[in-house]
Design an enzyme around this catalytic site. Structure first.
Site, PDB file in Angstrom:
ATOM      1  N   ARG A  67       0.820  -1.213   0.000  1.00 56.71           N
ATOM      2  CA  ARG A  67       0.000   0.000   0.000  1.00 56.71           C
ATOM      3  C   ARG A  67       0.856   1.266   0.000  1.00 56.71           C
ATOM      4  NH1 ARG A  67      -5.155   0.085   3.787  1.00 56.71           N
ATOM      5  NH2 ARG A  67      -3.819  -0.557   5.492  1.00 56.71           N
ATOM      6  N   MET A  90     -11.649   1.030  -5.507  1.00 57.07           N
ATOM      7  CA  MET A  90     -11.717  -0.217  -4.737  1.00 57.07           C
ATOM      8  C   MET A  90     -10.409  -0.500  -3.993  1.00 57.07           C
ATOM      9  SD  MET A  90     -14.783  -0.968  -5.337  1.00 57.07           S
ATOM     10  CE  MET A  90     -14.998  -2.656  -4.810  1.00 57.07           C
ATOM     11  N   HIS A 109     -21.012   5.783  -1.096  1.00 59.53           N
ATOM     12  CA  HIS A 109     -21.211   4.369  -0.765  1.00 59.53           C
ATOM     13  C   HIS A 109     -22.675   4.001  -0.998  1.00 59.53           C
ATOM     14  CE1 HIS A 109     -20.567   0.561   1.240  1.00 59.53           C
ATOM     15  NE2 HIS A 109     -21.697   0.779   1.917  1.00 59.53           N
TER      16      HIS A 109
HETATM   17  C1  GRF Z   1     -20.971   3.028  -6.742  1.00 56.84           C
HETATM   18  O1  GRF Z   1     -22.081   2.246  -6.422  1.00 56.84           O
HETATM   19  C2  GRF Z   1     -20.361   3.608  -5.487  1.00 56.84           C
HETATM   20  O2  GRF Z   1     -21.299   3.875  -4.493  1.00 56.84           O
HETATM   21  C3  GRF Z   1     -19.443   2.500  -5.036  1.00 56.84           C
HETATM   22  O3  GRF Z   1     -18.925   1.966  -6.221  1.00 56.84           O
HETATM   23  C4  GRF Z   1     -19.837   2.195  -7.281  1.00 56.84           C
HETATM   24  C5  GRF Z   1     -19.078   2.930  -8.340  1.00 56.84           C
HETATM   25  O4  GRF Z   1     -19.814   3.148  -9.498  1.00 56.84           O
HETATM   26  N1  GRF Z   1     -18.455   3.017  -4.118  1.00 56.84           N
HETATM   27  P1  GRF Z   1     -19.276   4.115 -10.617  1.00 56.84           P
HETATM   28  O5  GRF Z   1     -17.887   3.588 -11.028  1.00 56.84           O
HETATM   29  O6  GRF Z   1     -19.186   5.493 -10.057  1.00 56.84           O
HETATM   30  O7  GRF Z   1     -20.251   4.000 -11.748  1.00 56.84           O
END
Ligand code: GRF
Length: 211
Positions: A67, A90, A109
């Protein structure tokens, strides 16, 4: 000289929340400018969205790296950045990284935190039979989806909802919440007291978005 807040958006995937921020920032009255997009996943569609919007985009691969090593390279892309938005990013950031951007890292989220943190917010809400689901925009701390809440929005769960159908309605809420919270951040209207965020709201504004 521009006094817009300089924003970096960190992504890993399709980037629909990035798009919502780019669209908001295209308004000349919006108080922030997205100046940098960084993906930790090569080829993420979000990178194309950045390119289409004319925003600098780069990839810093995280897979298989410590990290600290990853974050040291990432920091090289964040010079002069005021606010970092995580948008489907992620990867958990270390406390050391977050200390450099204290109370200036924001996340979106797909659940009504503190319920259902982690990567399965929609599935967990369905599995628990909740009657309301939603999204949370929050400041990032060293935990997973645990930082001070800026705003939330909800949708009713319908009988027969699938993960896909519910996720689509929650996503629409996310796209409303995120630009709203970024505006508050950029205008310096957010402060933190303990584990709570306070927002100086203007007349007509609320921290809850209904679906
Ligand atoms: C979204 O549902 C967000 O809440 C989560 O990951 C997803 C990302 O979607 N953290 P995107 O890449 O913004 O379309």
């Amino acid at each position: 000289m521009s006094n817009l807040a300089r924003v970096a958006v960190l992504v890993s995937g399709r980037g629909s929340n990035l798009q919502a921020l780019l669209d908001a920032a295209a308004d000349p009255w919006f108080p922030a400018d997205v100046v940098q997009v960084v993906s930790n996943v090569p080829g993420a569609y979000a990178l194309e969205r950045a390119a289409l919007a004319g925003v600098a985009a780069s990839t810093v691969v995280s897979k298989g790296r410590a990290r600290e090593d990853f974050e040291a390279e990432l920091l090289g892309h964040l010079d002069g950045i005021d606010i970092i938005c995580l948008a489907g990013f992620m990867r958990v950031l270390t406390g050391g990284f977050l200390d450099r951007f204290r109370h200036r890292v924001v996340n979106i989220h797909p659940a009504l935190l503190p319920a259902f943190p982690g990567t399965h917010g929609i599935a967990d809400a369905l599995a628990h039979g909740t009657t309301v689901a939603g999204a949370t925009c929050h400041l990032v701390d060293a935990g997973v989806d645990t930082g001070p809440i800026l705003a939330q929005g909800g949708v009713a769960v319908q009988d027969g909802d699938t993960q896909e159908s519910l996720a689509a309605r929650v996503l629409a809420i996310e796209h409303r919440l995120y630009p709203m919270c970024l505006r508050w951040m950029a205008e310096g209207r957010v402060s933190v007291e303990g584990r709570r965020a306070r927002v100086r709201l203007l007349p007509g504004e609320t921290r809850w978005v209904g679906g």
